[in-house]
Design an enzyme around this catalytic site. Structure first.
Site, mmCIF file in Angstrom:
data_model
loop_
_atom_site.group_PDB
_atom_site.id
_atom_site.type_symbol
_atom_site.label_atom_id
_atom_site.label_comp_id
_atom_site.label_asym_id
_atom_site.label_seq_id
_atom_site.Cartn_x
_atom_site.Cartn_y
_atom_site.Cartn_z
ATOM 1 N N HIS A 1 -12.895 74.483 -71.638
ATOM 2 C CA HIS A 1 -11.649 74.165 -72.023
ATOM 3 C C HIS A 1 -11.377 73.925 -73.577
ATOM 4 O O HIS A 1 -11.825 73.140 -74.363
ATOM 5 C CB HIS A 1 -11.188 72.900 -71.469
ATOM 6 C CG HIS A 1 -9.657 72.434 -71.711
ATOM 7 N ND1 HIS A 1 -8.991 71.934 -70.609
ATOM 8 C CD2 HIS A 1 -9.163 72.254 -72.724
ATOM 9 C CE1 HIS A 1 -7.806 71.590 -71.097
ATOM 10 N NE2 HIS A 1 -7.836 72.011 -72.386
ATOM 11 N N HIS B 1 -9.040 75.524 -77.225
ATOM 12 C CA HIS B 1 -8.082 76.166 -77.634
ATOM 13 C C HIS B 1 -8.246 76.801 -79.053
ATOM 14 O O HIS B 1 -8.497 75.848 -79.966
ATOM 15 C CB HIS B 1 -6.831 75.372 -77.918
ATOM 16 C CG HIS B 1 -6.370 74.618 -76.806
ATOM 17 N ND1 HIS B 1 -5.462 74.974 -75.586
ATOM 18 C CD2 HIS B 1 -6.778 73.462 -76.086
ATOM 19 C CE1 HIS B 1 -5.310 74.319 -74.743
ATOM 20 N NE2 HIS B 1 -6.057 73.322 -75.046
ATOM 21 N N LYS C 1 -2.705 79.364 -67.323
ATOM 22 C CA LYS C 1 -2.704 77.762 -67.372
ATOM 23 C C LYS C 1 -1.475 76.928 -67.109
ATOM 24 O O LYS C 1 -0.436 77.591 -67.609
ATOM 25 C CB LYS C 1 -3.039 77.596 -68.728
ATOM 26 C CG LYS C 1 -3.072 75.999 -69.309
ATOM 27 C CD LYS C 1 -4.149 75.165 -68.791
ATOM 28 C CE LYS C 1 -4.122 73.730 -69.183
ATOM 29 N NZ LYS C 1 -4.053 73.659 -70.834
ATOM 30 N N HIS D 1 -3.518 71.482 -66.472
ATOM 31 C CA HIS D 1 -3.408 70.148 -67.168
ATOM 32 C C HIS D 1 -2.681 69.121 -66.283
ATOM 33 O O HIS D 1 -1.582 69.362 -66.277
ATOM 34 C CB HIS D 1 -2.699 70.551 -68.617
ATOM 35 C CG HIS D 1 -2.073 69.314 -69.353
ATOM 36 N ND1 HIS D 1 -2.910 68.800 -70.672
ATOM 37 C CD2 HIS D 1 -1.211 68.267 -68.895
ATOM 38 C CE1 HIS D 1 -2.113 67.693 -70.779
ATOM 39 N NE2 HIS D 1 -1.056 67.335 -70.065
ATOM 40 N N HIS E 1 -8.608 67.506 -67.528
ATOM 41 C CA HIS E 1 -8.337 65.951 -68.068
ATOM 42 C C HIS E 1 -8.615 64.957 -66.911
ATOM 43 O O HIS E 1 -9.372 64.136 -66.872
ATOM 44 C CB HIS E 1 -6.930 65.891 -68.722
ATOM 45 C CG HIS E 1 -6.848 66.998 -69.890
ATOM 46 N ND1 HIS E 1 -7.674 67.399 -70.701
ATOM 47 C CD2 HIS E 1 -5.809 67.845 -69.798
ATOM 48 C CE1 HIS E 1 -7.236 68.178 -71.598
ATOM 49 N NE2 HIS E 1 -5.978 68.594 -70.946
ATOM 50 N N ASP F 1 -11.737 70.538 -75.078
ATOM 51 C CA ASP F 1 -10.193 70.559 -75.502
ATOM 52 C C ASP F 1 -10.132 70.641 -77.284
ATOM 53 O O ASP F 1 -9.324 70.141 -77.490
ATOM 54 C CB ASP F 1 -9.566 69.345 -74.840
ATOM 55 C CG ASP F 1 -7.966 69.557 -74.946
ATOM 56 O OD1 ASP F 1 -7.333 70.638 -75.409
ATOM 57 O OD2 ASP F 1 -7.309 68.542 -74.740
HETATM 58 ZN ZN LIG Z 1 -6.344 71.432 -73.600
#
Ligand SMILES: [Zn+2]
Length: 417
Positions: A70, A72, A190, A231, A251, A324
């Site tokens: 995970h 970005h 996603k 998410h 999460h 994340d």
């Molecule tokens: Zn994320």
């Protein structure tokens, strides 16, 4: 970079943790041929090919290349909501290129990018060897409902539209958005089934999308053998996602018993992004440029996160490591081993944390047949760390050697030829 195709490389080290969950092997030998692992075993059992290039890693421990399920890779360096407007896109791209290099140097040979407009192009640039970096499995643009987590509602509407956010409402529109993401070349889709921390006007506990909206998206994805990651921070959002057929929950900060049972019965992967607890704690001391609404929500999630994580872990839910991280201070790429380290801190066994960052992360992505373990036939994604991570998990940050697909990218030690 070195190593011609089909050249044999013989790697020796002190210890091998192969990512399968088996006991470590002492004095291992790994024979690499071209981009693949040809043989693995104890030094006494393996016949070393003539003319093989010897890479003696001495006291290092060999592991599979790490995977962050995970990330970005967006080139962000700030928590300010204005960052995306005041930073030129070209600059974001240049920073993202740097982040790819940092990831590889930190031993991450594979990442799953779950939302970044740049990631699909970075993936190509790395594949064609224009820049070094991990193999990227990318979602491209995430799909959100109007006012949802990725309908960046701290920005004026026209800015969000300019950025091409995939906003969809109603099952038909969700189906269209999924097809658009697939048209972009998304490796997975996603979606957002709950509010979040980095989105101003919603809350992690609020559900987003309906089960039928999610179903339309998962149907489109599964038709073309793509997975869907959601998410989902609050329990309601987790249940909507699983009932709608997603493949992984990202999460899951506020899990209840029913969420855990649903993950088990639907064989859904859990990517807890637990290292964010440590980030949220640090932010209480030094918030950098985080807006007040972000700080408030971070504080509201901190306590529940380790509890949800341990509840899922003890119940036997499949867990993959994902940070994340997206680039700003405390969430910088290169520190991605933080997730395995934090998992151990809150109660996971070190071997399970290693699996979460190797084989299980590969399985969560769906690439377990080609990477995730140091076994014959897999791609030669191999790292060497100083020390034994089963005794001290933090040595996952002491990466001295990185090989990706048979090519040596990092070698901080002298190697005998
Ligand atoms: Zn994320």
């Amino acid at each position: 970079m070195e190593g011609k195709m089909e050249e044999n490389i013989c790697i020796k080290a002190r210890l091998l943790i192969d990512g399968s969950g088996r006991e470590p092997i002492t004095n291992p030998v790994v024979i690499v041929k071209g981009d693949k692992i040809a043989e693995v075993g104890r030094e006494s059992e393996i016949k070393i090919p003539e003319k093989a290039k010897m890479v003696d890693l001495g006291n290092l421990t060999i592991l599979p290349g790490l995977t962050d399920a995970h990330v970005h890779i967006s080139g962000d360096r700030s928590y300010s909501p204005a960052e995306e407007i005041i930073t030129p896109h070209d600059l974001m791209v240049i920073r993202a290129v740097e982040d790819c290099q940092k990831l590889l140097k930190a031993g991450f040979t594979m990442v799953r990018d779950v939302g970044s407009s740049i990631a699909l192009s970075l993936k190509r640039a790395i594949k064609e060897e224009t820049i070094p970096g991990p193999c990227i499995f990318a979602a491209g643009r995430p799909i959100s409902q109007t006012g949802g987590h990725s309908d960046i509602h701290y920005l004026p509407r026209e800015e969000v539209i300019k950025r091409g956010a995939l906003i969809a409402d109603g099952p038909d529109d969700c189906r269209r958005a999924a097809r658009e993401a697939l048209r972009d070349g998304a490796d997975l889709i996603k979606i957002m089934t709950s509010g979040g921390i980095g989105s101003e006007k919603d809350h992690p506990r609020y559900p987003q999308f309906t089960v039928n909206e999610v179903k339309a998206i998962t149907e489109e994805a599964h038709r073309v053998e793509r997975r869907v990651a959601s998410h989902a921070e609050g329990a309601e959002g987790v249940k909507i996602a699983i009932a709608g057929g997603v493949d992984s929950i990202e999460h899951g900060f506020f899990l209840d018993e029913e969420c855990v049972q649903m993950m088990l019965s639907h064989n859904v992967y859990f990517v807890p992004t637990l290292c964010l607890v440590e980030v949220y704690k640090k932010a209480l001391e030094r918030p950098y440029d985080m807006p007040p609404w972000r700080l408030k929500k971070q504080e509201e999630c901190m306590e529940a996160m380790p509890k949800s994580f341990m509840m899922a872990y003890k119940a036997g839910v499949k867990i993959a490591a994902g940070t994340d991280y997206f680039g700003p201070p405390m969430r910088a790429h290169g520190d991605n081993a933080d997730e395995a380290i934090t998992m151990v801190k809150y109660g996971m066994k070190p071997m399970d944390a290693i699996l979460a960052a190797t084989r299980n992360a590969a399985e969560c992505i769906g690439v377990e047949n080609i990477v995730g373990t140091v076994e014959a036939g897999k791609l030669a994604d191999i790292i060497g760390v100083e020390g034994n991570p089963l005794e001290d998990i933090t040595v996952l940050k002491k990466v001295e050697f990185v090989m990706k697909e048979g090519k040596i990218h990092v070698d901080k030690r002298l190697t005998a030829v």
